[in-house]
Design an enzyme around this catalytic site. Structure first.
Site, mmCIF file in Angstrom:
data_model
loop_
_atom_site.group_PDB
_atom_site.id
_atom_site.type_symbol
_atom_site.label_atom_id
_atom_site.label_comp_id
_atom_site.label_asym_id
_atom_site.label_seq_id
_atom_site.Cartn_x
_atom_site.Cartn_y
_atom_site.Cartn_z
ATOM 1 N N TYR A 25 0.811 -1.196 -0.083
ATOM 2 C CA TYR A 25 -0.100 -0.162 -0.008
ATOM 3 C C TYR A 25 0.785 1.447 0.216
ATOM 4 O O TYR A 25 0.052 2.325 -0.123
ATOM 5 C CB TYR A 25 -0.884 -0.172 1.108
ATOM 6 N N HIS A 102 -8.646 1.672 -6.105
ATOM 7 C CA HIS A 102 -7.969 0.760 -5.343
ATOM 8 C C HIS A 102 -6.626 1.010 -5.204
ATOM 9 O O HIS A 102 -6.184 1.232 -6.639
ATOM 10 C CB HIS A 102 -8.441 -0.826 -5.731
HETATM 11 C C1 DHK Z 1 -7.728 -1.792 -0.030
HETATM 12 C C2 DHK Z 1 -8.034 -2.999 0.852
HETATM 13 O O1 DHK Z 1 -7.919 -2.712 2.178
HETATM 14 C C3 DHK Z 1 -8.320 -4.357 0.524
HETATM 15 O O2 DHK Z 1 -9.351 -4.887 1.180
HETATM 16 C C4 DHK Z 1 -8.545 -4.282 -1.168
HETATM 17 C C5 DHK Z 1 -7.723 -2.134 -1.264
HETATM 18 C C6 DHK Z 1 -7.731 -3.799 -1.829
HETATM 19 C C7 DHK Z 1 -6.775 -1.207 -2.310
HETATM 20 O O3 DHK Z 1 -6.217 -1.527 -2.960
HETATM 21 O O4 DHK Z 1 -7.000 0.035 -2.026
HETATM 22 O O5 DHK Z 1 -8.750 -5.912 -1.368
#
Ligand code: DHK
Length: 154
Positions: A25, A102
């Site tokens: 992330y 996402h």
């Molecule tokens: C964020 C999440 O918390 C996951 O549950 C998803 C998403 C993906 C993201 O890529 O921002 O699967």
């Protein structure tokens, strides 16, 4: 003139951005994402209402409240993407342009992340471009609503 309001909604665990699985992330925090959205929106002649919740019901209520208040919705539904028919129904009910974001490319990840209920209500979907996906969503949203001219003095 008042700039059109775009509601930017974030689902569960996105409050942990920056420390949460940074290899997936990234290192930006949710505050960083809000600052990015605010700066991008201002340059586009849009206003934003940026929120995060871990609760499905709260997310549904916030979507409902967009009716008559917001011109469009940008939403990262996070874990509710793949589970929430209630969220899909709320997005369909308000009838606004919706851009689903996402941070990661959900299609390169586990199979259970591939199906999105929210996509059934989305005008467009952005995945895999990191937090820049939010800025790109705002740019796309500017083409779907009627922004003010940010250079206009009045
Ligand atoms: C964020 C999440 O918390 C996951 O549950 C998803 C998403 C993906 C993201 O890529 O921002 O699967």
């Amino acid at each position: 003139m008042t700039p059109p309001l775009i509601t930017v909604l974030n689902g569960p665990n996105l409050n942990m951005l920056g420390t949460r699985e940074p290899e997936k992330y990234g290192h930006a925090t949710l505050d960083d994402v809000e600052a990015l959205c605010a700066e991008t929106a201002e340059g586009l002649g849009l206003a934003i209402d940026f929120r995060q919740t871990n609760g499905e019901g709260e997310l549904v209520t916030w979507v409902q409240e967009c009716r008559g208040r917001s011109a469009g919705i940008i939403i990262n539904p996070a874990g509710y993407t793949t589970t929430s028919i209630a969220l899909l129904d709320a997005l369909l009910a308000v009838g606004l342009p919706v851009i689903e974001v996402h941070i990661t490319n959900i299609h390169r990840r586990e199979e259970f992340r591939h199906h999105s209920f929210v996509s059934k209500a989305a005008t467009g979907v952005i995945a895999g471009l990191g937090v820049q996906g939010y800025a790109l969503a705002l740019q796309a949203m500017a083409g779907l609503v009627d922004p003010i001219d940010p250079d206009d003095e009045e």
